[in-house]
Design a protein around this motif. Structure first.
Motif, PDB file in Angstrom:
ATOM      1  N   GLN A 203       7.728  29.389  35.111  1.00 20.37           N
ATOM      2  CA  GLN A 203       9.050  29.153  34.380  1.00 20.37           C
ATOM      3  C   GLN A 203       9.417  27.608  34.610  1.00 20.37           C
ATOM      4  O   GLN A 203       9.764  27.059  33.640  1.00 20.37           O
ATOM      5  N   ILE A 204       9.082  26.960  35.740  1.00 20.79           N
ATOM      6  CA  ILE A 204       9.193  25.346  35.793  1.00 20.79           C
ATOM      7  C   ILE A 204       8.457  24.680  34.821  1.00 20.79           C
ATOM      8  O   ILE A 204       8.748  23.747  34.338  1.00 20.79           O
ATOM      9  N   ARG A 205       7.190  25.273  34.811  1.00 22.03           N
ATOM     10  CA  ARG A 205       6.193  24.419  33.901  1.00 22.03           C
ATOM     11  C   ARG A 205       6.478  24.542  32.430  1.00 22.03           C
ATOM     12  O   ARG A 205       6.270  23.821  31.627  1.00 22.03           O
ATOM     13  N   GLU A 206       7.115  25.841  32.196  1.00 25.23           N
ATOM     14  CA  GLU A 206       7.430  25.993  30.637  1.00 25.23           C
ATOM     15  C   GLU A 206       8.645  25.220  30.369  1.00 25.23           C
ATOM     16  O   GLU A 206       8.745  24.570  29.218  1.00 25.23           O
ATOM     17  N   GLU A 207       9.415  24.873  31.199  1.00 26.79           N
ATOM     18  CA  GLU A 207      10.912  23.901  31.154  1.00 26.79           C
ATOM     19  C   GLU A 207      10.357  22.572  31.035  1.00 26.79           C
ATOM     20  O   GLU A 207      10.911  21.728  30.329  1.00 26.79           O
ATOM     21  N   LYS A 208       9.492  22.242  32.056  1.00 28.93           N
ATOM     22  CA  LYS A 208       9.142  20.888  32.170  1.00 28.93           C
ATOM     23  C   LYS A 208       7.430  20.990  32.148  1.00 28.93           C
ATOM     24  O   LYS A 208       7.187  21.047  33.458  1.00 28.93           O
ATOM     25  N   PRO A 209       6.721  20.675  31.111  1.00 29.35           N
ATOM     26  CA  PRO A 209       5.176  20.612  31.232  1.00 29.35           C
ATOM     27  C   PRO A 209       4.652  19.758  31.850  1.00 29.35           C
ATOM     28  O   PRO A 209       3.277  19.899  32.358  1.00 29.35           O
ATOM     29  N   VAL A 210       5.334  18.645  32.095  1.00 35.60           N
ATOM     30  CA  VAL A 210       4.481  17.493  32.909  1.00 35.60           C
ATOM     31  C   VAL A 210       4.937  17.502  34.243  1.00 35.60           C
ATOM     32  O   VAL A 210       6.002  17.397  34.770  1.00 35.60           O
ATOM     33  N   ILE A 211       3.870  17.336  34.961  1.00 33.30           N
ATOM     34  CA  ILE A 211       3.875  17.174  36.595  1.00 33.30           C
ATOM     35  C   ILE A 211       3.447  15.578  36.968  1.00 33.30           C
ATOM     36  O   ILE A 211       2.695  15.166  36.445  1.00 33.30           O
ATOM     37  N   ARG A 212       4.546  15.123  37.490  1.00 36.11           N
ATOM     38  CA  ARG A 212       4.573  13.615  38.076  1.00 36.11           C
ATOM     39  C   ARG A 212       3.933  13.782  39.426  1.00 36.11           C
ATOM     40  O   ARG A 212       4.519  14.044  40.464  1.00 36.11           O
ATOM     41  N   ILE A 213       2.720  13.257  39.727  1.00 37.20           N
ATOM     42  CA  ILE A 213       2.267  13.183  40.923  1.00 37.20           C
ATOM     43  C   ILE A 213       1.766  11.779  41.492  1.00 37.20           C
ATOM     44  O   ILE A 213       1.223  10.898  40.468  1.00 37.20           O
ATOM     45  N   ARG A 214       2.093  11.337  42.704  1.00 39.25           N
ATOM     46  CA  ARG A 214       1.481  10.113  43.205  1.00 39.25           C
ATOM     47  C   ARG A 214       0.009  10.320  43.946  1.00 39.25           C
ATOM     48  O   ARG A 214       0.227  11.137  44.696  1.00 39.25           O
ATOM     49  N   VAL A 215      -0.572   9.541  43.592  1.00 37.98           N
ATOM     50  CA  VAL A 215      -1.844   9.470  43.948  1.00 37.98           C
ATOM     51  C   VAL A 215      -2.414   8.446  44.684  1.00 37.98           C
ATOM     52  O   VAL A 215      -2.197   7.391  44.415  1.00 37.98           O
ATOM     53  N   ILE A 216      -3.011   8.813  45.825  1.00 34.55           N
ATOM     54  CA  ILE A 216      -3.308   7.708  46.938  1.00 34.55           C
ATOM     55  C   ILE A 216      -4.670   7.646  47.140  1.00 34.55           C
ATOM     56  O   ILE A 216      -5.269   8.973  47.581  1.00 34.55           O
ATOM     57  N   LYS A 217      -5.554   6.818  47.426  1.00 35.73           N
ATOM     58  CA  LYS A 217      -7.015   6.664  47.299  1.00 35.73           C
ATOM     59  C   LYS A 217      -7.308   5.989  48.674  1.00 35.73           C
ATOM     60  O   LYS A 217      -6.517   4.921  49.022  1.00 35.73           O
ATOM     61  N   LYS A 218      -8.252   6.423  49.525  1.00 35.40           N
ATOM     62  CA  LYS A 218      -8.808   5.604  50.778  1.00 35.40           C
ATOM     63  C   LYS A 218     -10.186   6.005  50.733  1.00 35.40           C
ATOM     64  O   LYS A 218     -10.742   7.032  50.663  1.00 35.40           O
TER      65      LYS A 218
END
Length: 476
Positions: free
Chosen positions: A271-286
């Motif tokens: 349901q949440i992805r139907e309403e808001k298809p874009v996921i915003r994720i913070r990515v950290i590399k190490k």
């Protein structure tokens, strides 16, 4: 909050938990048949529950002797055959209920500790070896592989177990045992659903390893308003990660209809992805450097996913928070080695489940005491070194100081006194934390090989191998 108040709160918690164990609800839940545990016997339903929680001897007979001696009813000691008859009546679901009740009582008290207002909960799975017989092979099933084509090839029976663990407070909020082929993803969703009310209205940071970075889990965590720090696999969101220009930035992942069809466990995530298809994720590399078994220096790029704000949580703090997830790995090790999680009293599958759940409950009781002691140690330490409570010694003290008698009889004052006595012994059961404990332990050059197997503390000396005319320690 002083030590007297803490011990009083802990004793109140254990007494309230004891009331729950003696309740009619638990009496109903522990039955497999409506006629079970209805008569007054020497091993009634709550005695059997405490027997599973406080098991600590090598044989069943010695455990029965210790149990009835501890509750001062040695004349009522039953035989091993009578115990097995009572064990077959016990429904394992009662322990799942008691784990939840223990957590609810704990979080409704003033004892829980947090990190900047956040509860840190870690999810991870493990395998538990189950007694071998044909019935358990059908009950817990088995994973097909190169050497296992059917039930006749099965040499070892395992259960896929998993828990949701509070790393700041030292207890499993939820714990489950499933058949061996069961995936860790649906197990994680079960734990999130069952503990939703416990953490309702609270700020939570969900810590998980590489197997939990799916878009469905992240979407469900958004629905719960949980923050998360999850170590990612290299192929997770690889197109978006490849476009990153730094080692710490936000990416946008669009969930299309084809991707959404793969969501199987959470309607809320769909349901949440139907309403808001874009996921915003913070990515950290190490970049992680280590020495392999050949003595060669290697590098590996680690990726972490989070939704914590970069203004409030720096890159270093995110990595530090994720490293705290290791406490659940330590808990599994403690359960399997110190508490002997895989030592059972019967080949029956339900009896095996009862043994495991009982050990988890004991781990929770000792765990919340351990975290309180660690807090006091860190507050009282003045020499600049870091110390923690020796969990093995603490568990032995809980066994030997007869907590069982005080808890099963609801003696709040005695429980409080026993906790205060343990606090007085705190300097004798604390151990120093080895510096750089998370850095390389193997690949170290030594001058002479150990001439004997064990060190003075009884532990094994490290194994060594010859490499380029020198001796190098290797992992066991």
């Amino acid at each position: 909050m002083n030590n007297v108040v803490k011990s009083s709160l802990l004793s109140s918690l254990l007494c309230e938990f004891n009331e729950a164990v003696h309740s009619d609800i638990v009496n109903q839940l522990c039955r497999k048949k409506c006629t079970d545990f209805t008569r007054k016997r020497n091993m009634n339903f709550y005695s059997l529950i405490y027997y599973f929680i406080f098991r600590n001897k090598k044989t069943t007979n010695s455990e029965l002797t210790w149990f009835y001696s501890s509750i001062c009813e040695f004349e009522k000691r039953i035989s091993k055959q009578a115990l097995n008859k009572a064990v077959r009546k016990m429904n394992p679901n009662v322990f799942i209920y008691l784990i939840h009740i223990f957590s609810k009582i704990y979080y409704s008290s003033q004892l829980p500790k947090d990190y900047r207002g956040y509860y840190l909960i870690a999810e991870d799975g493990t395998y538990v070896e189950i007694p071998y017989n044909v019935y358990n092979a059908y009950d817990f099933q088995f994973c097909l592989g190169k050497h296992v084509h059917d039930i006749f090839d099965v040499k070892k029976i395992q259960s896929k177990a998993g828990g949701l663990y509070d790393v700041m407070n030292g207890l499993f909020v939820d714990f489950s045992m499933k058949p061996a082929p069961y995936s860790e993803t649906p197990l994680a969703f079960e734990h999130l659903y069952r503990t939703q009310k416990i953490f309702e209205g609270k700020k939570v940071i969900y810590l998980a390893d590489r197997y939990y970075g799916s878009a469905e889990i992240i979407s469900h965590l958004e629905y719960l308003n949980y923050n998360y720090i999850i170590r990612g696999k290299k192929y997770f969101y690889k197109k978006q990660v490849a476009l990153m220009k730094s080692d710490d930035e936000w990416i946008n992942v669009e969930i299309d209809k084809k991707w959404l069809k793969r969501f199987r466990f959470s309607n809320e995530a769909i349901q949440i992805r139907e309403e808001k298809p874009v996921i915003r994720i913070r990515v950290i590399k190490k970049i992680f450097k280590y020495i392999n078994q050949k003595g060669e220096e290697c590098k590996e790029e680690l990726i972490y996913f989070t939704n914590l704000d970069s203004q409030q949580f720096s890159t270093e703090e995110i990595l530090q928070l994720y490293s705290m997830r290791w406490d659940i790995e330590v808990s599994y090790k403690t359960l399997k080695t110190t508490l002997e999680l895989e030592r059972f009293i019967s080949e029956d599958g339900d009896a095996a489940r009862n043994c495991v759940y009982g050990k988890v409950l004991f781990h929770n009781i000792a765990g919340i005491i351990r975290k309180e002691l660690n807090k006091k140690i860190s507050r009282d330490t003045t020499d600049g070194k870091q110390y923690v409570t020796n969990i093995t010694q603490l568990q032995e003290m809980v066994y030997e100081t007869n907590f069982l008698y005080s808890i099963i009889n609801g003696k709040k004052t005695q429980i409080k006194q026993k906790i205060e006595n343990i606090v007085k012994m705190i300097n004798k059961i604390k151990v120093p934390v080895r510096p750089n404990r998370h850095y390389k332990r193997w690949g170290r050059v030594i001058v002479n090989p150990p001439s004997y197997r064990f060190r003075l503390d009884g532990r094994n000396n490290p194994k060594v191998k010859s490499f380029k005319h020198v001796l190098i320690t290797v992992a066991p």
